[in-house]
Motif scaffolding. Structure first.
Motif, PDB file in Angstrom:
ATOM      1  N   GLY A 112       0.799  -1.188   0.160  1.00  0.00           N
ATOM      2  CA  GLY A 112       0.088  -0.040   0.028  1.00  0.00           C
ATOM      3  C   GLY A 112       0.784   1.266  -0.106  1.00  0.00           C
ATOM      4  O   GLY A 112       0.468   2.238  -0.774  1.00  0.00           O
ATOM      5  N   GLU A 122       2.281   2.039  -3.422  1.00  0.00           N
ATOM      6  CA  GLU A 122       1.158   2.467  -4.219  1.00  0.00           C
ATOM      7  C   GLU A 122       0.787   4.075  -3.977  1.00  0.00           C
ATOM      8  O   GLU A 122       0.877   4.881  -4.944  1.00  0.00           O
ATOM      9  N   TRP A 123       0.744   4.347  -2.615  1.00  0.00           N
ATOM     10  CA  TRP A 123       0.499   5.799  -2.147  1.00  0.00           C
ATOM     11  C   TRP A 123       1.451   6.757  -2.629  1.00  0.00           C
ATOM     12  O   TRP A 123       1.029   7.662  -2.626  1.00  0.00           O
ATOM     13  N   ASN A 158      -0.491   8.312  -8.269  1.00  0.00           N
ATOM     14  CA  ASN A 158      -1.586   8.120  -7.252  1.00  0.00           C
ATOM     15  C   ASN A 158      -2.820   9.302  -6.917  1.00  0.00           C
ATOM     16  O   ASN A 158      -1.937  10.296  -6.545  1.00  0.00           O
ATOM     17  N   ILE A 184      -6.230   3.228   0.049  1.00  0.00           N
ATOM     18  CA  ILE A 184      -5.317   2.122  -0.543  1.00  0.00           C
ATOM     19  C   ILE A 184      -5.122   1.061   0.463  1.00  0.00           C
ATOM     20  O   ILE A 184      -5.507  -0.122  -0.042  1.00  0.00           O
TER      21      ILE A 184
END
Length: 186
Positions: A157, A160-161, A166, A173
């Protein structure tokens, strides 16, 4: 050199991040960081043991936040629910620091030794969470599996964050990643 300006630690962190991104971690010296911050090397060493510590500042507080959040989860929460509750607390705590986290992520990804240190940090967090779960009465291997699963969700996560593209919050997330984990485990 203006030695009496406030927030020497914060200035050192910002100077280090600027230089790490501009020159690279290995090419940046403590002297460079101190000079860029308008401080002395001695001041740097009052705040940090070495330049790596700038990137891992707050590690103990993060572990403490995870552990206290697991400890404070509802008594009837399953091991994974307790870890999920902790992840949501951590995600909310991190949200205001996204820009710094992105910059830090770029520095760490460019340096294998820092990547290794990051993995060690994650392993320490997992161990601390598992200990907290065992203190809640969770037996093995459930405590370790829930802790490691939670750290995997955090790690995936987080990556991705901090991605430049993003647009979601860290909490969003984490919620999506927890649902994916649940689907995988079913």
């Amino acid at each position: 050199m203006s030695r009496w300006q406030p927030d020497a630690r914060g200035r050192l962190v910002l100077a280090a991040m600027d230089l790490f991104l501009e020159r690279g971690f290995e090419q940046t010296t403590v002297a460079d960081i101190a000079e860029h911050a308008g401080l002395t090397e001695r001041t740097f060493f009052r705040h940090f043991a070495d330049k790596r510590e700038v990137l891992f500042l707050g590690q103990e507080e993060l572990v403490d936040l995870f552990v206290s959040s697991v400890t404070n989860a509802p008594a009837n929460a399953s091991p994974l629910e307790a870890v999920a509750a902790a992840l949501k607390v951590v995600a909310a705590d991190f949200q205001p620091r996204r820009e710094f986290a992105q910059r830090r992520g770029h520095v760490i990804q460019a340096n294998p030794a820092l990547q290794e240190r990051e993995l060690i940090k994650l392993a320490r967090m997992s161990t601390a969470i598992a200990t907290s779960l065992r203190e809640r009465g969770v037996s093995e291997p459930s405590a370790s599996l829930a802790a490691q699963s939670g750290i995997s969700v955090f790690h995936v996560g987080f990556a991705e964050w901090i991605d430049e593209d993003n647009t979601r919050t860290f909490a969003e997330i984490i919620t999506t990643a927890l649902a994916a984990l649940k689907a995988v485990a079913s």
